[in-house]
Scaffold this motif. Structure first.
Motif, PDB file in Angstrom:
ATOM      1  N   MET A  31       0.993   8.253  -7.698  1.00 47.66           N
ATOM      2  CA  MET A  31       2.244   8.832  -7.204  1.00 47.66           C
ATOM      3  C   MET A  31       2.643   8.291  -5.829  1.00 47.66           C
ATOM      4  O   MET A  31       3.813   8.295  -5.478  1.00 47.66           O
ATOM      5  N   SER A  32       1.658   7.857  -5.036  1.00 45.17           N
ATOM      6  CA  SER A  32       1.963   7.335  -3.710  1.00 45.17           C
ATOM      7  C   SER A  32       0.846   6.401  -3.259  1.00 45.17           C
ATOM      8  O   SER A  32      -0.257   6.419  -3.805  1.00 45.17           O
ATOM      9  N   ILE A  33       1.175   5.601  -2.255  1.00 45.09           N
ATOM     10  CA  ILE A  33       0.192   4.706  -1.643  1.00 45.09           C
ATOM     11  C   ILE A  33       0.309   4.888  -0.136  1.00 45.09           C
ATOM     12  O   ILE A  33       1.381   4.705   0.448  1.00 45.09           O
ATOM     13  N   GLU A  34      -0.804   5.273   0.479  1.00 46.37           N
ATOM     14  CA  GLU A  34      -0.839   5.401   1.935  1.00 46.37           C
ATOM     15  C   GLU A  34      -1.268   4.063   2.523  1.00 46.37           C
ATOM     16  O   GLU A  34      -2.187   3.419   2.018  1.00 46.37           O
ATOM     17  N   VAL A  35      -0.584   3.655   3.592  1.00 42.86           N
ATOM     18  CA  VAL A  35      -0.858   2.370   4.232  1.00 42.86           C
ATOM     19  C   VAL A  35      -1.444   2.637   5.618  1.00 42.86           C
ATOM     20  O   VAL A  35      -0.870   3.395   6.408  1.00 42.86           O
ATOM     21  N   TYR A  36      -2.590   1.986   5.894  1.00 43.63           N
ATOM     22  CA  TYR A  36      -3.273   2.121   7.176  1.00 43.63           C
ATOM     23  C   TYR A  36      -3.554   0.730   7.739  1.00 43.63           C
ATOM     24  O   TYR A  36      -3.770  -0.216   6.978  1.00 43.63           O
ATOM     25  N   VAL A  37      -3.582   0.612   9.060  1.00 46.64           N
ATOM     26  CA  VAL A  37      -4.027  -0.627   9.690  1.00 46.64           C
ATOM     27  C   VAL A  37      -5.516  -0.755   9.410  1.00 46.64           C
ATOM     28  O   VAL A  37      -6.278   0.203   9.596  1.00 46.64           O
ATOM     29  N   TRP A  38      -5.946  -1.915   8.940  1.00 41.59           N
ATOM     30  CA  TRP A  38      -7.349  -2.086   8.534  1.00 41.59           C
ATOM     31  C   TRP A  38      -8.311  -1.886   9.698  1.00 41.59           C
ATOM     32  O   TRP A  38      -9.303  -1.182   9.578  1.00 41.59           O
ATOM     33  N   ASN A  41      -7.760   1.865  11.354  1.00 41.43           N
ATOM     34  CA  ASN A  41      -7.508   2.945  10.397  1.00 41.43           C
ATOM     35  C   ASN A  41      -6.351   3.863  10.818  1.00 41.43           C
ATOM     36  O   ASN A  41      -6.291   5.019  10.423  1.00 41.43           O
ATOM     37  N   SER A  42      -5.415   3.328  11.610  1.00 38.56           N
ATOM     38  CA  SER A  42      -4.264   4.141  12.008  1.00 38.56           C
ATOM     39  C   SER A  42      -3.219   4.139  10.879  1.00 38.56           C
ATOM     40  O   SER A  42      -2.957   3.115  10.260  1.00 38.56           O
ATOM     41  N   PHE A  43      -2.643   5.303  10.665  1.00 28.42           N
ATOM     42  CA  PHE A  43      -1.659   5.498   9.593  1.00 28.42           C
ATOM     43  C   PHE A  43      -0.380   4.735   9.922  1.00 28.42           C
ATOM     44  O   PHE A  43       0.121   4.767  11.042  1.00 28.42           O
ATOM     45  N   VAL A  44       0.184   4.040   8.888  1.00 31.30           N
ATOM     46  CA  VAL A  44       1.432   3.293   9.054  1.00 31.30           C
ATOM     47  C   VAL A  44       2.570   3.977   8.315  1.00 31.30           C
ATOM     48  O   VAL A  44       3.595   4.306   8.903  1.00 31.30           O
ATOM     49  N   THR A  45       2.396   4.203   7.022  1.00 31.71           N
ATOM     50  CA  THR A  45       3.458   4.790   6.207  1.00 31.71           C
ATOM     51  C   THR A  45       2.903   5.231   4.854  1.00 31.71           C
ATOM     52  O   THR A  45       1.771   4.902   4.504  1.00 31.71           O
ATOM     53  N   THR A  46       3.721   5.936   4.106  1.00 25.22           N
ATOM     54  CA  THR A  46       3.411   6.281   2.720  1.00 25.22           C
ATOM     55  C   THR A  46       4.499   5.691   1.835  1.00 25.22           C
ATOM     56  O   THR A  46       5.688   5.877   2.092  1.00 25.22           O
ATOM     57  N   ILE A  47       4.066   4.973   0.799  1.00 21.53           N
ATOM     58  CA  ILE A  47       4.999   4.399  -0.170  1.00 21.53           C
ATOM     59  C   ILE A  47       5.092   5.358  -1.350  1.00 21.53           C
ATOM     60  O   ILE A  47       4.074   5.688  -1.959  1.00 21.53           O
ATOM     61  N   TYR A  73     -14.119 -14.428   5.428  1.00 17.62           N
ATOM     62  CA  TYR A  73     -12.669 -14.431   5.598  1.00 17.62           C
ATOM     63  C   TYR A  73     -12.293 -13.308   6.558  1.00 17.62           C
ATOM     64  O   TYR A  73     -13.064 -12.361   6.763  1.00 17.62           O
ATOM     65  N   PRO A  74     -11.123 -13.403   7.163  1.00 18.40           N
ATOM     66  CA  PRO A  74     -10.706 -12.365   8.099  1.00 18.40           C
ATOM     67  C   PRO A  74     -10.422 -11.051   7.368  1.00 18.40           C
ATOM     68  O   PRO A  74     -10.137 -11.043   6.173  1.00 18.40           O
ATOM     69  N   SER A  75     -10.507  -9.969   8.108  1.00 18.42           N
ATOM     70  CA  SER A  75     -10.179  -8.668   7.518  1.00 18.42           C
ATOM     71  C   SER A  75      -8.711  -8.641   7.120  1.00 18.42           C
ATOM     72  O   SER A  75      -7.865  -9.258   7.779  1.00 18.42           O
ATOM     73  N   PRO A  76      -8.390  -7.895   6.058  1.00 13.58           N
ATOM     74  CA  PRO A  76      -6.978  -7.738   5.688  1.00 13.58           C
ATOM     75  C   PRO A  76      -6.218  -7.043   6.820  1.00 13.58           C
ATOM     76  O   PRO A  76      -6.815  -6.397   7.687  1.00 13.58           O
ATOM     77  N   ASP A  77      -4.907  -7.161   6.797  1.00 14.07           N
ATOM     78  CA  ASP A  77      -4.086  -6.504   7.809  1.00 14.07           C
ATOM     79  C   ASP A  77      -4.000  -4.999   7.574  1.00 14.07           C
ATOM     80  O   ASP A  77      -4.033  -4.212   8.522  1.00 14.07           O
ATOM     81  N   TYR A  78      -3.893  -4.625   6.298  1.00 12.68           N
ATOM     82  CA  TYR A  78      -3.726  -3.212   5.957  1.00 12.68           C
ATOM     83  C   TYR A  78      -4.703  -2.769   4.881  1.00 12.68           C
ATOM     84  O   TYR A  78      -5.221  -3.585   4.110  1.00 12.68           O
ATOM     85  N   LYS A  79      -4.913  -1.474   4.837  1.00 14.03           N
ATOM     86  CA  LYS A  79      -5.677  -0.838   3.768  1.00 14.03           C
ATOM     87  C   LYS A  79      -4.689   0.046   3.006  1.00 14.03           C
ATOM     88  O   LYS A  79      -3.958   0.838   3.604  1.00 14.03           O
ATOM     89  N   LEU A  80      -4.636  -0.116   1.684  1.00 16.25           N
ATOM     90  CA  LEU A  80      -3.755   0.690   0.844  1.00 16.25           C
ATOM     91  C   LEU A  80      -4.620   1.670   0.055  1.00 16.25           C
ATOM     92  O   LEU A  80      -5.570   1.259  -0.616  1.00 16.25           O
TER      93      LEU A  80
END
Length: 124
Positions: A31-38, A41-47, A73-80
């Motif tokens: 139903m939704s995807i929460e986006v955080y800075v990898w 772990n700071s919250f960015v938005t909810t899709i 490899y480098p860490s991803p930018d975001y965690k979904l």
């Protein structure tokens, strides 16, 4: 003769194992995807765009994949974090802002399962 047949069978088995894709196969309703800075772990938005979420899941489910188990490899930018109707965590995946090549070119990597997905769909 038996050695030749054994060699061919062994070669086919190794070839098939090496070509396996580890598809997501996510069937639960998201139903939704929460986006955080990898990194912090700071919250960015909810899709909550159901059409976009369904498109992403479809692409991940059928994507060509590649193992990242032996890669640095480098860490991803975001965690979904994918959430169901009960707001429970169902799945988590990393997202790169820019397309990266980790065996396949894409933006989505499952860091914990060591899988890179050949999916280029940008976050909305």
């Amino acid at each position: 003769m038996k050695r030749g047949v054994l060699f061919v069978i062994l070669f086919l088995i190794i070839s098939l194992v090496g070509c396996q894709n580890k598809n997501l196969d996510l069937t639960e309703e998201i139903m939704s995807i929460e986006v955080y800075v990898w990194k912090d772990n700071s919250f960015v938005t909810t899709i909550e765009d159901k059409e976009w979420i369904d498109e992403l899941i479809e692409e991940l489910n059928k994507a060509i994949t590649h193992s990242t188990a032996d890669m640095d490899y480098p860490s991803p930018d975001y965690k979904l974090i994918f959430k169901n109707a009960q707001d429970e965590d169902v799945f988590q995946i990393g997202y790169f802002i820019e397309v990266v090549k980790l065996g396949v070119k894409g933006r989505y990597v499952d860091v914990y399962e060591d899988v890179m997905y050949k999916v280029d769909l940008k976050l909305p």
